[in-house]
Design an enzyme around this catalytic site. Structure first.
Site, PDB file in Angstrom:
ATOM      1  N   LYS A   1       7.992  22.493 -15.220  1.00 51.49           N
ATOM      2  CA  LYS A   1       7.139  21.373 -14.796  1.00 51.49           C
ATOM      3  C   LYS A   1       6.818  21.469 -13.306  1.00 51.49           C
ATOM      4  CE  LYS A   1       5.742  16.791 -15.084  1.00 51.49           C
ATOM      5  NZ  LYS A   1       5.754  15.534 -15.774  1.00 51.49           N
TER       6      LYS A   1
ATOM      7  N   ARG B   1      -2.503  21.467 -15.049  1.00 48.81           N
ATOM      8  CA  ARG B   1      -1.549  20.391 -15.388  1.00 48.81           C
ATOM      9  C   ARG B   1      -1.874  19.722 -16.718  1.00 48.81           C
ATOM     10  NH1 ARG B   1       1.380  15.791 -11.601  1.00 48.81           N
ATOM     11  NH2 ARG B   1       2.566  14.884 -13.344  1.00 48.81           N
TER      12      ARG B   1
ATOM     13  N   ASN C   1       0.012  18.014 -21.211  1.00 43.11           N
ATOM     14  CA  ASN C   1      -0.309  16.941 -22.159  1.00 43.11           C
ATOM     15  C   ASN C   1      -0.465  17.470 -23.583  1.00 43.11           C
ATOM     16  OD1 ASN C   1      -0.365  14.966 -20.166  1.00 43.11           O
ATOM     17  ND2 ASN C   1      -2.454  15.523 -19.610  1.00 43.11           N
TER      18      ASN C   1
ATOM     19  N   GLU D   1       9.918  16.970 -25.749  1.00 45.50           N
ATOM     20  CA  GLU D   1       9.264  17.401 -24.494  1.00 45.50           C
ATOM     21  C   GLU D   1       9.823  18.752 -24.032  1.00 45.50           C
ATOM     22  OE1 GLU D   1       6.646  15.900 -23.304  1.00 45.50           O
ATOM     23  OE2 GLU D   1       6.783  13.739 -23.679  1.00 45.50           O
TER      24      GLU D   1
ATOM     25  N   HIS E   1      -0.428  15.250 -26.657  1.00 45.10           N
ATOM     26  CA  HIS E   1      -0.505  13.860 -26.210  1.00 45.10           C
ATOM     27  C   HIS E   1      -1.741  13.126 -26.727  1.00 45.10           C
ATOM     28  CE1 HIS E   1       2.879  15.016 -23.845  1.00 45.10           C
ATOM     29  NE2 HIS E   1       2.925  13.903 -23.152  1.00 45.10           N
TER      30      HIS E   1
ATOM     31  N   ARG F   1       0.812  -1.244   0.000  1.00 44.71           N
ATOM     32  CA  ARG F   1       0.000   0.000   0.000  1.00 44.71           C
ATOM     33  C   ARG F   1       0.838   1.284   0.000  1.00 44.71           C
ATOM     34  NH1 ARG F   1      -3.006  -3.137   3.701  1.00 44.71           N
ATOM     35  NH2 ARG F   1      -4.718  -4.142   2.595  1.00 44.71           N
TER      36      ARG F   1
ATOM     37  N   HIS G   1      -0.705   9.908 -28.343  1.00 43.96           N
ATOM     38  CA  HIS G   1      -1.088   8.594 -27.807  1.00 43.96           C
ATOM     39  C   HIS G   1      -1.850   7.786 -28.854  1.00 43.96           C
ATOM     40  CE1 HIS G   1      -0.738   9.814 -23.271  1.00 43.96           C
ATOM     41  NE2 HIS G   1       0.428   9.673 -23.864  1.00 43.96           N
TER      42      HIS G   1
ATOM     43  N   GLU H   1      -4.015  17.246 -11.599  1.00 39.02           N
ATOM     44  CA  GLU H   1      -4.546  17.591 -12.920  1.00 39.02           C
ATOM     45  C   GLU H   1      -6.034  17.910 -12.913  1.00 39.02           C
ATOM     46  OE1 GLU H   1      -2.615  15.461 -16.181  1.00 39.02           O
ATOM     47  OE2 GLU H   1      -4.488  15.580 -17.292  1.00 39.02           O
TER      48      GLU H   1
ATOM     49  N   HIS I   1       7.946   7.532 -27.821  1.00 39.25           N
ATOM     50  CA  HIS I   1       6.920   8.395 -27.228  1.00 39.25           C
ATOM     51  C   HIS I   1       7.142   9.861 -27.646  1.00 39.25           C
ATOM     52  CE1 HIS I   1       4.144  10.007 -24.258  1.00 39.25           C
ATOM     53  NE2 HIS I   1       5.108  10.771 -23.805  1.00 39.25           N
TER      54      HIS I   1
ATOM     55  N   LYS J   1       3.429  11.216 -11.813  1.00 40.24           N
ATOM     56  CA  LYS J   1       2.514  10.369 -12.595  1.00 40.24           C
ATOM     57  C   LYS J   1       3.194   9.030 -12.805  1.00 40.24           C
ATOM     58  CE  LYS J   1      -0.363  13.467 -15.287  1.00 40.24           C
ATOM     59  NZ  LYS J   1      -0.698  13.925 -16.654  1.00 40.24           N
TER      60      LYS J   1
HETATM   61  P1  NAD Z   1      12.475   4.590 -22.301  1.00 36.35           P
HETATM   62  O1  NAD Z   1      12.351   4.514 -20.866  1.00 36.35           O
HETATM   63  O2  NAD Z   1      11.959   3.471 -23.115  1.00 36.35           O
HETATM   64  O3  NAD Z   1      14.016   4.826 -22.645  1.00 36.35           O
HETATM   65  C1  NAD Z   1      14.407   4.940 -23.979  1.00 36.35           C
HETATM   66  C2  NAD Z   1      15.524   3.956 -24.361  1.00 36.35           C
HETATM   67  O4  NAD Z   1      16.754   4.466 -23.906  1.00 36.35           O
HETATM   68  C3  NAD Z   1      15.377   2.582 -23.759  1.00 36.35           C
HETATM   69  O5  NAD Z   1      15.842   1.626 -24.672  1.00 36.35           O
HETATM   70  C4  NAD Z   1      16.305   2.651 -22.563  1.00 36.35           C
HETATM   71  O6  NAD Z   1      16.762   1.388 -22.140  1.00 36.35           O
HETATM   72  C5  NAD Z   1      17.427   3.475 -23.117  1.00 36.35           C
HETATM   73  N1  NAD Z   1      18.204   4.232 -22.168  1.00 36.35           N
HETATM   74  C6  NAD Z   1      17.786   4.858 -21.066  1.00 36.35           C
HETATM   75  N2  NAD Z   1      18.781   5.579 -20.537  1.00 36.35           N
HETATM   76  C7  NAD Z   1      19.856   5.372 -21.317  1.00 36.35           C
HETATM   77  C8  NAD Z   1      21.176   5.863 -21.293  1.00 36.35           C
HETATM   78  N3  NAD Z   1      21.581   6.770 -20.407  1.00 36.35           N
HETATM   79  N4  NAD Z   1      22.048   5.432 -22.228  1.00 36.35           N
HETATM   80  C9  NAD Z   1      21.640   4.546 -23.190  1.00 36.35           C
HETATM   81  N5  NAD Z   1      20.395   4.083 -23.288  1.00 36.35           N
HETATM   82  C10 NAD Z   1      19.520   4.498 -22.356  1.00 36.35           C
HETATM   83  O7  NAD Z   1      11.783   5.912 -22.897  1.00 36.35           O
HETATM   84  P2  NAD Z   1      11.694   7.421 -22.373  1.00 36.35           P
HETATM   85  O8  NAD Z   1      11.609   8.233 -23.592  1.00 36.35           O
HETATM   86  O9  NAD Z   1      12.704   7.742 -21.355  1.00 36.35           O
HETATM   87  O10 NAD Z   1      10.278   7.453 -21.642  1.00 36.35           O
HETATM   88  C11 NAD Z   1       9.092   7.221 -22.340  1.00 36.35           C
HETATM   89  C12 NAD Z   1       8.039   6.769 -21.352  1.00 36.35           C
HETATM   90  O11 NAD Z   1       7.827   7.800 -20.396  1.00 36.35           O
HETATM   91  C13 NAD Z   1       6.707   6.470 -21.973  1.00 36.35           C
HETATM   92  O12 NAD Z   1       6.206   5.270 -21.439  1.00 36.35           O
HETATM   93  C14 NAD Z   1       5.835   7.635 -21.540  1.00 36.35           C
HETATM   94  O13 NAD Z   1       4.482   7.294 -21.434  1.00 36.35           O
HETATM   95  C15 NAD Z   1       6.429   7.973 -20.217  1.00 36.35           C
HETATM   96  N6  NAD Z   1       6.193   9.349 -19.779  1.00 36.35           N
HETATM   97  C16 NAD Z   1       5.732   9.525 -18.537  1.00 36.35           C
HETATM   98  C17 NAD Z   1       5.549  10.803 -18.057  1.00 36.35           C
HETATM   99  C18 NAD Z   1       5.107  11.016 -16.649  1.00 36.35           C
HETATM  100  O14 NAD Z   1       4.799  12.141 -16.287  1.00 36.35           O
HETATM  101  N7  NAD Z   1       5.127  10.000 -15.827  1.00 36.35           N
HETATM  102  C19 NAD Z   1       5.821  11.906 -18.882  1.00 36.35           C
HETATM  103  C20 NAD Z   1       6.304  11.682 -20.158  1.00 36.35           C
HETATM  104  C21 NAD Z   1       6.497  10.379 -20.615  1.00 36.35           C
HETATM  105  N1  GLY Z   2       3.718  14.573 -18.690  1.00 32.96           N
HETATM  106  C1  GLY Z   2       2.499  15.151 -18.260  1.00 32.96           C
HETATM  107  C2  GLY Z   2       2.393  15.356 -16.794  1.00 32.96           C
HETATM  108  O1  GLY Z   2       3.277  15.023 -16.040  1.00 32.96           O
HETATM  109  O2  GLY Z   2       1.409  15.848 -16.342  1.00 32.96           O
END
Ligand code: NAD
Ligand code: GLY
Length: 360
Positions: free
Chosen positions: A224, A238, A242, A182, A245, A118, A249, A234, A262, A140
């Protein structure tokens, strides 16, 4: 080292940005309450950075779980792998989870932390540009469902964010570009001065100039943190984060998770949102061209893939967390640096945008 603070009362936390932070126990240790730590990483990042991370954790009982790499593993099944590792290693409620990786690892680990017994503590160590400027900040967390991206999750804040900019040196070119998408987002939605800076410095960012990257990461996180502090869950502002997005998406879900990155899908989504804003007469044609030109210089897509027809695209857009009372709401622009959320647009114009903005 720039340290920002995300102000959320008793749940406030620091965002540390700079080179050489990974091995620094003085930065991470104060945010670990108990003795147990579970580092969650993946098979790409762990060989590069797990050992360095563990050197900062001497004195703690550390375990690690190494997940397969990729957006397609951001699922409930993978979440279970984390829970199994925690239970097998007898982690109790005082444990701290550490997310070492990009946004996929951060979202999965944060959600695991929100659910395990939890709720246990967690720390974000983002290693992609996208994660350093966006996903690691703001709480998030979640996983994808085959029917919709990020549809299962929780708001759950980390204890701190440690963004070691040295980790970006190993990031593949395409992933860097996805992060730049981003970064551009903040300029478009609320920081016109930053957008102008990006127009001057986009090539330096792509070339990983350390000073330019450091400035862009800090400015993005500041934007941010500001928004999240005012609207953590949100209920209003907030949603502007997006921007792009709903379109993006739809591309990710329509093509299958992982086909486009992404950030690439979001870049195309922002370009489509700008196109619609222009059709609505809310931004000028020259501003729309400036926006598209910046994405093109960043080597990012500005069109949706032709494989997804307009009808399918509209269906996919309908599965969006911003849909309210059956009505699609979109983040659109009233100028560069001025985003609004609106359901007040002519659906024919949305259709025109979808028909026009496709790859050949
Ligand atoms: P990811 O986590 O898939 O990383 C991208 C690639 O880079 C992967 O293959 C990873 O293994 C590799 N990698 C990571 N760090 C590395 C490094 N230093 N050197 C070499 N390779 C490396 O993708 P991302 O773009 O970081 O994140 C995308 C995800 O984030 C999506 O799922 C998206 O929905 C999510 N997201 C969440 C939020 C939020 O607010 N929580 C906001 C934006 C995106
Ligand atoms: N990436 C959108 C948010 O964090 O609200």
């Amino acid at each position: 080292m720039p340290t920002l603070q995300l102000d959320l009362g008793s749940r406030s936390y620091p965002i540390c940005i700079g080179p050489g932070l990974l091995g620094r126990s003085d930065i991470i240790a104060p945010h670990i309450a108990g003795k147990q730590v579970m580092v969650v990483s993946n098979e790409t990042v762990a060989p590069l950075y797990l050992d360095k991370t563990l050197t900062a954790l001497i004195g703690f009982h550390c375990d690690s779980v190494i997940l397969p790499d990729g957006e397609k593993y951001k699922t409930l099944d993978t979440l279970n792998t984390i829970f199994t590792a925690l239970l097998k290693n007898r982690h109790d409620r005082s444990t701290t989870l550490i997310a070492l990786g990009g946004g996929v690892i951060g979202d999965l680990t944060g959600f695991a932390a929100a659910c395990y017994q939890r709720g246990v503590n967690f720390i974000q160590i983002p290693t992609t540009l996208l994660a350093q400027v966006d996903s690691s900040v703001g709480g998030k967390t979640g996983v994808n469902h085959p029917l919709g991206k990020n549809m299962i999750g929780a708001f759950y804040q980390p204890r701190c964010v440690i963004a070691d900019t040295d980790t970006l040196n190993t990031l593949p070119e395409r992933e860097l570009g996805a992060g730049i998408a981003e970064v551009i987002k903040y300029g478009l939605i609320r920081d016109a001065e930053f957008f102008v800076w990006l127009e001057k410095n986009i090539e330096a960012l792509r070339a990983r100039d350390p000073a330019s990257l450091a400035f862009a990461i800090e400015r993005s996180c500041r934007n941010k943190a500001d928004v999240v502090a005012r609207d953590e869950r949100e209920s209003g502002e907030r949603a502007l984060l997006n921007f792009g997005h709903t379109f993006g998406h739809a591309i990710e879900t329509g093509l299958g998770y992982g086909a486009w990155l992404h950030g690439e899908a979001i870049a195309a989504g922002m370009a489509l949102a700008a196109d619609l804003s222009c059709r609505l007469g809310w931004i000028s044609a020259p501003d729309q061209h400036r926006i598209e030109a910046l994405f093109v210089r960043a080597h990012l897509p500005v069109r949706a893939p032709a494989q997804i027809g307009s009808e399918q695209f509209l269906d996919l857009m309908a599965v969006d967390k911003k849909v309210s009372g059956g009505k699609l709401r979109l983040i659109l622009l009233k100028g560069i640096g001025q985003a609004v959320i609106s359901a007040d647009f002519d659906p024919q114009l949305l259709r025109a945008t979808l028909d026009a903005c496709r790859t050949a």
